[in-house]
Design an enzyme around this catalytic site. Structure first.
Site, mmCIF file in Angstrom:
data_model
loop_
_atom_site.group_PDB
_atom_site.id
_atom_site.type_symbol
_atom_site.label_atom_id
_atom_site.label_comp_id
_atom_site.label_asym_id
_atom_site.label_seq_id
_atom_site.Cartn_x
_atom_site.Cartn_y
_atom_site.Cartn_z
ATOM 1 N N HIS A 17 -15.456 -11.299 63.242
ATOM 2 C CA HIS A 17 -15.360 -12.277 64.339
ATOM 3 C C HIS A 17 -16.087 -13.568 63.988
ATOM 4 O O HIS A 17 -17.045 -13.575 63.214
ATOM 5 C CB HIS A 17 -15.825 -11.685 65.687
ATOM 6 C CG HIS A 17 -17.300 -11.492 65.843
ATOM 7 N ND1 HIS A 17 -17.838 -10.446 66.566
ATOM 8 C CD2 HIS A 17 -18.382 -12.202 65.417
ATOM 9 C CE1 HIS A 17 -19.159 -10.543 66.571
ATOM 10 N NE2 HIS A 17 -19.504 -11.589 65.881
ATOM 11 N N ASN A 71 -17.222 -7.297 61.872
ATOM 12 C CA ASN A 71 -15.782 -7.052 62.082
ATOM 13 C C ASN A 71 -14.943 -8.311 61.870
ATOM 14 O O ASN A 71 -13.765 -8.342 62.219
ATOM 15 C CB ASN A 71 -15.532 -6.483 63.485
ATOM 16 C CG ASN A 71 -15.914 -7.469 64.598
ATOM 17 O OD1 ASN A 71 -16.360 -8.582 64.319
ATOM 18 N ND2 ASN A 71 -15.750 -7.065 65.842
ATOM 19 N N GLU A 109 -13.030 -11.876 68.811
ATOM 20 C CA GLU A 109 -12.987 -10.537 68.233
ATOM 21 C C GLU A 109 -11.625 -10.299 67.565
ATOM 22 O O GLU A 109 -10.658 -11.028 67.847
ATOM 23 C CB GLU A 109 -13.195 -9.496 69.345
ATOM 24 C CG GLU A 109 -14.534 -9.613 70.066
ATOM 25 C CD GLU A 109 -15.714 -9.053 69.262
ATOM 26 O OE1 GLU A 109 -15.691 -9.091 68.017
ATOM 27 O OE2 GLU A 109 -16.666 -8.572 69.902
HETATM 28 C C1 F6R Z 1 -23.168 -16.349 67.661
HETATM 29 C C2 F6R Z 1 -21.804 -16.019 67.262
HETATM 30 C C3 F6R Z 1 -21.497 -14.810 66.463
HETATM 31 C C4 F6R Z 1 -22.511 -14.541 65.347
HETATM 32 C C5 F6R Z 1 -22.168 -13.259 64.594
HETATM 33 C C6 F6R Z 1 -23.194 -12.940 63.543
HETATM 34 O O1 F6R Z 1 -23.199 -17.556 68.402
HETATM 35 O O2 F6R Z 1 -20.928 -16.720 67.617
HETATM 36 O O3 F6R Z 1 -20.219 -14.939 65.899
HETATM 37 O O4 F6R Z 1 -22.522 -15.625 64.472
HETATM 38 O O5 F6R Z 1 -22.071 -12.195 65.491
HETATM 39 O O6 F6R Z 1 -24.413 -12.684 64.169
HETATM 40 P P1 F6R Z 1 -25.747 -12.375 63.346
HETATM 41 O O7 F6R Z 1 -26.157 -13.655 62.720
HETATM 42 O O8 F6R Z 1 -26.734 -11.928 64.388
HETATM 43 O O9 F6R Z 1 -25.402 -11.324 62.355
#
Ligand code: F6R
Length: 262
Positions: A139, A137, A144
């Site tokens: 973030h 999304n 968010e």
């Molecule tokens: C984690 C964080 C999140 C992740 C994101 C992607 O510390 O801040 O922003 O980087 O949710 O997560 P993955 O790599 O699991 O797809």
């Protein structure tokens, strides 16, 4: 924005490893901002490998993680402290007292904890290189959609989308926290350099919105368009929605050529 499109996740990890090692070679007491999640696991493995091979030392490095679940003790196997110890810190020569996460337990004041974290970052001289993943999304950290683009470290409630995306990491019936302390978008933007990594087709739209969408809280990562020093490393799947991939491949090969010629 320098964009590197790799064939697969292993190449992505190798390129990202190079960026981090170069940073530490340039400044042995670098301050690194770190991320958790699935994407950096292979990168951390590669960094541990480089450390074991004598390519890099983390002895003088300090680290600040982007986020930590609210009210989870460090010993909890779902805490991000646990994750970082398991995947990186316990396998390298970093000093535990130089590793920080933005924690907040139920008996603590989130505003106070957030501002303490900001002070700690400032006391170490600010973040030299911030590693980021990206949510489907858009973030970054746990900022968010709808997060202020000027936000600082604070407590955030996770969206249903993020909870659903991350539910794969929790076993059935296991408690999944729905709040987390996170660096703000403004905190992230203060970093001197940013390295964003993304892998897999589920990230393709977010990568396109980040690079070409309007700068808007609807896609918090889009604010990176306003940062002067961002490297994006993606695999082919995550790059699937970028229209002119050839341009980025060409630009990258020209950059490589220049650095080989030097
Ligand atoms: C984690 C964080 C999140 C992740 C994101 C992607 O510390 O801040 O922003 O980087 O949710 O997560 P993955 O790599 O699991 O797809």
């Amino acid at each position: 924005m320098r964009v590197i499109i790799t064939e697969h996740a292993a190449e992505l990890a190798a390129r990202a490893t190079q960026v981090i090692i170069e940073q530490i070679h340039k400044k042995d007491n670098s301050v690194l901002g770190l991320a958790t999640g699935t994407t950096p696991i292979i990168l951390y493995k590669s960094l541990c490998h480089a450390y074991k091979g004598g390519e890099v030392s983390f002895r003088q490095v300090s680290t600040f993680n982007l986020d930590e679940y609210y009210n989870l003790p460090p010993s909890h196997h779902q805490s991000y402290r646990y994750f970082m110890d398991e995947h990186l810190f316990s396998n390298i020569d970093i000093l535990p007292e130089n590793t920080f996460l933005p924690t907040c337990m139920a008996d603590e004041d989130a505003l106070e904890q957030g501002s303490k974290y900001e002070t700690l970052i400032a006391e170490r001289g600010g973040i030299d290189l911030q590693l980021l993943g990206i949510g489907a999304n858009g973030h970054i950290g746990f900022n968010e959609p709808g997060s202020s683009l000027a936000s600082r470290t604070r407590l955030k409630t996770l969206t249903q989308k993020t909870l659903a995306d991350n539910s794969r990491l929790f076993s059935e019936g296991e408690y999944q926290p729905d709040m987390a302390m996170t660096m703000g978008v403004g905190t992230i933007m203060d970093s001197r350099q940013i390295l964003l990594i993304a892998s897999g087709v589920s990230k393709a739209k977010a990568i396109k919105d980040m690079m070409f969408g309007s700068v808007s809280a609807a896609c918090p990562a889009s604010v990176l368009q306003m940062h002067p020093n961002v490297i994006v490393i993606v695999d082919k799947e995550a790059a699937a929605c970028i229209d002119d991939k050839e341009y980025f491949d060409l630009a990258e090969s020209k950059m490589q050529q220049l650095s080989n010629d030097r």
